[in-house]
Design a protein around this motif. Structure first.
Motif, PDB file in Angstrom:
ATOM      1  N   PRO A   1       0.951  -1.274   0.053  1.00 39.79           N
ATOM      2  CA  PRO A   1       0.037  -0.030  -0.079  1.00 39.79           C
ATOM      3  C   PRO A   1       0.710   1.204  -0.154  1.00 39.79           C
ATOM      4  O   PRO A   1       1.967   1.346   0.629  1.00 39.79           O
ATOM      5  CB  PRO A   1      -0.758  -0.236   1.174  1.00 39.79           C
ATOM      6  N   ASN A   2       0.356   2.289  -0.859  1.00 40.81           N
ATOM      7  CA  ASN A   2       1.213   3.270  -0.868  1.00 40.81           C
ATOM      8  C   ASN A   2       0.308   4.572  -1.237  1.00 40.81           C
ATOM      9  O   ASN A   2      -0.796   4.464  -1.704  1.00 40.81           O
ATOM     10  CB  ASN A   2       2.389   3.326  -2.030  1.00 40.81           C
ATOM     11  N   ARG A   3       0.785   5.854  -1.043  1.00 42.09           N
ATOM     12  CA  ARG A   3       0.021   7.087  -1.015  1.00 42.09           C
ATOM     13  C   ARG A   3       0.334   7.849  -2.474  1.00 42.09           C
ATOM     14  O   ARG A   3       1.513   8.215  -2.529  1.00 42.09           O
ATOM     15  CB  ARG A   3       0.169   7.867   0.137  1.00 42.09           C
ATOM     16  N   SER A   4      -0.700   8.068  -3.264  1.00 36.67           N
ATOM     17  CA  SER A   4      -0.169   9.192  -4.318  1.00 36.67           C
ATOM     18  C   SER A   4      -0.578  10.463  -4.001  1.00 36.67           C
ATOM     19  O   SER A   4      -1.415  10.702  -3.079  1.00 36.67           O
ATOM     20  CB  SER A   4      -0.948   8.499  -5.650  1.00 36.67           C
ATOM     21  N   ARG A   5       0.061  11.585  -4.679  1.00 38.03           N
ATOM     22  CA  ARG A   5       0.197  12.718  -4.406  1.00 38.03           C
ATOM     23  C   ARG A   5      -0.190  13.665  -5.495  1.00 38.03           C
ATOM     24  O   ARG A   5       0.360  12.913  -6.590  1.00 38.03           O
ATOM     25  CB  ARG A   5       1.059  13.421  -3.612  1.00 38.03           C
ATOM     26  N   SER A   6      -0.732  14.801  -5.467  1.00 37.12           N
ATOM     27  CA  SER A   6      -1.019  15.692  -6.721  1.00 37.12           C
ATOM     28  C   SER A   6       0.541  16.455  -6.860  1.00 37.12           C
ATOM     29  O   SER A   6       1.143  16.709  -5.904  1.00 37.12           O
ATOM     30  CB  SER A   6      -2.158  16.663  -6.260  1.00 37.12           C
ATOM     31  N   THR A   7       0.445  16.856  -7.978  1.00 40.06           N
ATOM     32  CA  THR A   7       1.736  17.736  -8.023  1.00 40.06           C
ATOM     33  C   THR A   7       1.657  18.890  -7.243  1.00 40.06           C
ATOM     34  O   THR A   7       2.660  19.532  -6.986  1.00 40.06           O
ATOM     35  CB  THR A   7       1.846  18.191  -9.598  1.00 40.06           C
ATOM     36  N   ALA A   8       0.429  19.342  -7.151  1.00 38.77           N
ATOM     37  CA  ALA A   8       0.418  20.639  -5.939  1.00 38.77           C
ATOM     38  C   ALA A   8       0.776  20.149  -4.670  1.00 38.77           C
ATOM     39  O   ALA A   8       1.479  20.876  -4.050  1.00 38.77           O
ATOM     40  CB  ALA A   8      -1.161  21.160  -6.035  1.00 38.77           C
ATOM     41  N   GLU A   9       0.432  19.035  -4.119  1.00 40.68           N
ATOM     42  CA  GLU A   9       0.990  18.813  -2.695  1.00 40.68           C
ATOM     43  C   GLU A   9       2.667  18.462  -2.915  1.00 40.68           C
ATOM     44  O   GLU A   9       3.170  18.891  -2.062  1.00 40.68           O
ATOM     45  CB  GLU A   9       0.553  17.174  -2.400  1.00 40.68           C
ATOM     46  N   LEU A  10       2.892  17.980  -4.022  1.00 43.86           N
ATOM     47  CA  LEU A  10       4.277  17.768  -4.000  1.00 43.86           C
ATOM     48  C   LEU A  10       5.211  18.816  -4.113  1.00 43.86           C
ATOM     49  O   LEU A  10       6.282  19.164  -3.403  1.00 43.86           O
ATOM     50  CB  LEU A  10       4.709  16.766  -5.442  1.00 43.86           C
ATOM     51  N   ARG A  11       4.650  19.765  -4.962  1.00 42.87           N
ATOM     52  CA  ARG A  11       5.297  21.249  -5.124  1.00 42.87           C
ATOM     53  C   ARG A  11       5.380  21.901  -3.741  1.00 42.87           C
ATOM     54  O   ARG A  11       6.489  22.416  -3.324  1.00 42.87           O
ATOM     55  CB  ARG A  11       4.754  22.016  -5.970  1.00 42.87           C
ATOM     56  N   SER A  12       4.172  21.817  -3.026  1.00 47.03           N
ATOM     57  CA  SER A  12       4.225  22.551  -1.566  1.00 47.03           C
ATOM     58  C   SER A  12       5.463  21.839  -0.814  1.00 47.03           C
ATOM     59  O   SER A  12       6.096  22.490   0.360  1.00 47.03           O
ATOM     60  CB  SER A  12       2.817  22.317  -0.950  1.00 47.03           C
ATOM     61  N   LEU A  13       5.195  20.418  -0.924  1.00 41.36           N
ATOM     62  CA  LEU A  13       6.250  19.730   0.217  1.00 41.36           C
ATOM     63  C   LEU A  13       7.709  20.114  -0.168  1.00 41.36           C
ATOM     64  O   LEU A  13       8.486  20.331   0.747  1.00 41.36           O
ATOM     65  CB  LEU A  13       6.150  18.228  -0.099  1.00 41.36           C
ATOM     66  N   LEU A  14       8.034  20.337  -1.444  1.00 41.51           N
ATOM     67  CA  LEU A  14       9.342  20.833  -1.822  1.00 41.51           C
ATOM     68  C   LEU A  14       9.712  21.978  -1.279  1.00 41.51           C
ATOM     69  O   LEU A  14      10.553  22.226  -0.649  1.00 41.51           O
ATOM     70  CB  LEU A  14       9.333  20.757  -3.379  1.00 41.51           C
ATOM     71  N   VAL A  15       8.750  23.033  -1.414  1.00 41.24           N
ATOM     72  CA  VAL A  15       8.858  24.494  -1.051  1.00 41.24           C
ATOM     73  C   VAL A  15       9.190  24.503   0.194  1.00 41.24           C
ATOM     74  O   VAL A  15      10.014  25.236   0.739  1.00 41.24           O
ATOM     75  CB  VAL A  15       7.885  25.171  -1.545  1.00 41.24           C
ATOM     76  N   SER A  16       8.241  23.751   1.051  1.00 37.95           N
ATOM     77  CA  SER A  16       8.635  23.865   2.543  1.00 37.95           C
ATOM     78  C   SER A  16       9.812  23.071   3.176  1.00 37.95           C
ATOM     79  O   SER A  16      10.036  23.146   4.354  1.00 37.95           O
ATOM     80  CB  SER A  16       7.310  23.439   3.196  1.00 37.95           C
ATOM     81  N   THR A  17      10.387  22.350   2.271  1.00 40.55           N
ATOM     82  CA  THR A  17      11.802  21.586   2.870  1.00 40.55           C
ATOM     83  C   THR A  17      13.039  22.118   2.180  1.00 40.55           C
ATOM     84  O   THR A  17      14.181  21.488   2.206  1.00 40.55           O
ATOM     85  CB  THR A  17      11.599  20.008   2.592  1.00 40.55           C
ATOM     86  N   GLY A  18      12.911  23.344   1.384  1.00 39.97           N
ATOM     87  CA  GLY A  18      14.316  23.770   1.074  1.00 39.97           C
ATOM     88  C   GLY A  18      14.601  23.362  -0.297  1.00 39.97           C
ATOM     89  O   GLY A  18      15.732  23.463  -0.883  1.00 39.97           O
ATOM     90  N   TRP A  19      13.537  22.977  -1.276  1.00 39.31           N
ATOM     91  CA  TRP A  19      13.630  22.953  -2.729  1.00 39.31           C
ATOM     92  C   TRP A  19      12.829  23.794  -3.320  1.00 39.31           C
ATOM     93  O   TRP A  19      11.795  23.830  -3.023  1.00 39.31           O
ATOM     94  CB  TRP A  19      13.255  21.279  -3.028  1.00 39.31           C
ATOM     95  N   ARG A  20      13.449  24.115  -4.447  1.00 39.23           N
ATOM     96  CA  ARG A  20      12.698  25.030  -5.467  1.00 39.23           C
ATOM     97  C   ARG A  20      12.416  24.367  -6.624  1.00 39.23           C
ATOM     98  O   ARG A  20      13.008  23.603  -7.368  1.00 39.23           O
ATOM     99  CB  ARG A  20      13.862  26.096  -5.930  1.00 39.23           C
ATOM    100  N   PRO A  21      11.034  24.051  -6.732  1.00 39.67           N
ATOM    101  CA  PRO A  21      10.501  23.414  -7.757  1.00 39.67           C
ATOM    102  C   PRO A  21      10.928  23.806  -9.151  1.00 39.67           C
ATOM    103  O   PRO A  21      10.946  25.217  -9.121  1.00 39.67           O
ATOM    104  CB  PRO A  21       8.971  23.287  -7.587  1.00 39.67           C
ATOM    105  N   ARG A  22      11.197  23.209 -10.195  1.00 33.52           N
ATOM    106  CA  ARG A  22      11.678  23.394 -11.424  1.00 33.52           C
ATOM    107  C   ARG A  22      10.488  23.066 -12.356  1.00 33.52           C
ATOM    108  O   ARG A  22       9.388  23.404 -11.940  1.00 33.52           O
ATOM    109  CB  ARG A  22      12.808  22.979 -11.939  1.00 33.52           C
ATOM    110  N   ASP A  23      10.597  22.193 -13.186  1.00 30.16           N
ATOM    111  CA  ASP A  23       9.330  21.860 -14.141  1.00 30.16           C
ATOM    112  C   ASP A  23       9.130  20.592 -13.623  1.00 30.16           C
ATOM    113  O   ASP A  23       9.560  19.895 -13.096  1.00 30.16           O
ATOM    114  CB  ASP A  23       9.911  21.975 -15.481  1.00 30.16           C
ATOM    115  N   TRP A  24       7.954  20.145 -14.192  1.00 29.69           N
ATOM    116  CA  TRP A  24       7.339  18.721 -14.156  1.00 29.69           C
ATOM    117  C   TRP A  24       6.650  18.167 -15.329  1.00 29.69           C
ATOM    118  O   TRP A  24       6.435  18.918 -16.135  1.00 29.69           O
ATOM    119  CB  TRP A  24       6.517  18.649 -12.891  1.00 29.69           C
ATOM    120  N   ALA A  25       6.677  16.767 -15.374  1.00 29.62           N
ATOM    121  CA  ALA A  25       6.256  16.274 -16.630  1.00 29.62           C
ATOM    122  C   ALA A  25       5.408  15.078 -16.104  1.00 29.62           C
ATOM    123  O   ALA A  25       5.599  14.553 -14.882  1.00 29.62           O
ATOM    124  CB  ALA A  25       7.509  15.596 -17.332  1.00 29.62           C
ATOM    125  N   GLY A  26       4.455  14.499 -16.823  1.00 28.42           N
ATOM    126  CA  GLY A  26       3.801  13.535 -16.743  1.00 28.42           C
ATOM    127  C   GLY A  26       4.539  12.175 -17.368  1.00 28.42           C
ATOM    128  O   GLY A  26       5.138  12.463 -18.577  1.00 28.42           O
TER     129      GLY A  26
END
Ligand SMILES: C[S@@+](CC[C@H](N)C(=O)[O-])C[C@H]1O[C@@H](n2cnc3c(N)ncnc32)[C@H](O)[C@@H]1O
Length: 417
Positions: free
Chosen positions: A179-204
């Motif tokens: 079992p595992n948890r999927s996340r939206s790109t919005a959730e992932l981008r927010s997680l990145l910003v709040s942990t010291g990573w600057r999101p660049r681009d994303w792809a499907g």
């Protein structure tokens, strides 16, 4: 074989998966984007949760110094065998990614986390640990299961009840059976910003190839890869691919000063932008600060989940290059930012030749529990700037981290007071 390790007993299956059409597509499509993003070999790469070495080995083959950190001894053993077969050097370390800096040290030029966060109980803790192991400006390659497309695979293969279930539940098991948890790109981008990573681009990753048969012939496989490459960054397709691949860059502690962001934005601006925002009319870094300290209100624009724009007046506090925007609970802007954590802020004053305008675009993090921000500084900063008690109405605080800043002032704007 540890009973606590949900991955135990599955390494051989996963290694075999990379020989299937779906596994090959995953590797090729991610490598397409990863290789151009990496610094040249022999840069140091940390593959966190690198498993059987599907990415670590090809990178080592290209001359990268790869450290593979994984909590499963069995999966590491599979990677060790693969490396030994080819005479490749890969450093293999057993342990949790959450302890990366203790286990593998720091200073990595690039970090991979490919379907690692899906299993993490504390994704912020994991990403923070990976940030601590990376050097400033290091690249992060994050591959995750896409929340927005979770129902597609079961829905298109006749598992309709499962498709209905995952519409409302981000937990699913996938073929690996864990079992595992999927996340939206919005959730992932927010997680990145709040942990010291600057999101660049994303792809499907893997939209059409998610349905390939294992016995697909080579010509058809090449076609489906071409098709998936063509839609990887194309709307609306990328939003419903099975996986999302985000690239991010390690930021230094603290946010860059507004003047620096403006200088970078001017440098990168297209010709049309420079025509509308002539660089010689930009406010100086000091002028920018004085103007924004003096102003209290701005127009904030966000995107509704269906794409329609939304704009509203907001009051703001500026602190160390970041805009802080208190909001009532349940506001439209909070709902919008949950779906698309990016906003534009416009602050303006005056008319004609004398007008001043500043436009700021950036990542917008929602602090749904505003207590720590209020206690940290905002309650006092607000009282000082507005003379009122913010705590009587605030429900959440939006932190707008500027990524693009442009300004326009009267002739001789550097002297703006
Ligand atoms: C689905 S596999 C992906 C392997 C590899 N990243 C790839 O894309 O081929 C997930 C891997 O993450 C590892 N893993 C899961 N949680 C971990 C953690 N907290 N720390 C380190 N490894 C972890 C598992 O042991 C497994 O090898």
């Amino acid at each position: 074989m540890s009973l606590e390790d949900p991955f135990a007993g599955r390494a051989a299956w996963f290694a075999g998966h990379y020989r299937s059409g779906r596994g090959r597509a995953r590797l090729e499509l991610v490598m397409d984007r990863l290789l151009p993003a990496l610094p040249p070999p022999p840069a140091r790469v940390l593959d966190a949760g690198g498993g059987t070495g599907a990415f670590a080995l090809p990178l080592a083959r290209r001359g990268y110094m790869v450290t593979l950190l994984d909590r499963s001894g069995e999966w590491l053993e599979e990677a060790r065998r693969g490396a030994a077969d080819e005479g490749l050097r890969v450093q293999l370390i057993e342990g949790p990614a959450e302890r990366a800096p203790d286990l593998v040290g720091d200073g990595f030029d690039a970090v991979l986390a490919h379907t690692l966060l899906v299993y993490a109980e504390d994704p912020m803790g994991t990403l923070s640990a990976l940030r601590a192991a990376a050097k400033s400006e290091a690249v992060l390659s994050l591959l995750e299961k896409n929340r927005a497309s979770l129902a597609l695979r079961p829905g298109l293969t006749g598992e309709y009840e499962e498709a209905l279930r995952v519409l409302d539940d981000p937990i699913s098991a996938g073929r690996l059976g864990i079992p595992n948890r999927s996340r939206s790109t919005a959730e992932l981008r927010s997680l990145l910003v709040s942990t010291g990573w600057r999101p660049r681009d994303w792809a499907g990753i893997r939209l059409f190839s998610d349905g390939v048969r294992d016995d697909i012939d080579e010509a058809s496989f090449a076609s489906v890869l071409r098709l998936d490459r063509a839609v990887a960054t194309r709307e609306p397709y990328r939003r419903v691919a099975r996986l999302v691949h985000l690239l991010a860059v390690a930021e230094d502690a603290g946010r860059p000063p507004l003047g620096g962001v403006q200088a970078q934005s001017v440098e990168r601006a297209a010709r049309s932008t420079r025509a509308a925002w002539p660089p010689d009319r930009s406010l100086s870094p000091e002028g920018l600060h004085r103007f924004l300290e003096r102003k209290k209100y701005a127009v904030l624009s966000t995107a509704r989940p269906d794409g329609r724009p939304h704009a509203a007046m907001v009051a703001f506090c500026l602190r160390e290059g970041v805009f802080w925007l208190p909001s009532v609970a349940g506001s439209a802007r909070l709902r919008n930012l949950a779906a698309e954590p990016w906003a534009t802020l416009v602050v303006s004053e005056g008319e004609g030749e004398e007008h001043i305008a500043v436009v700021v675009e950036g990542d917008a993090l929602v602090h749904a529990e505003p207590g720590p921000v209020l206690d940290g500084f905002l309650r006092d900063a607000w009282a000082q700037k507005f003379g009122t008690d913010l705590t009587t109405w605030v429900g959440a605080v939006v932190e707008l981290v500027p990524r693009k800043v442009l300004s326009h002032g009267p002739e001789g704007a550097v002297a703006v007071q």
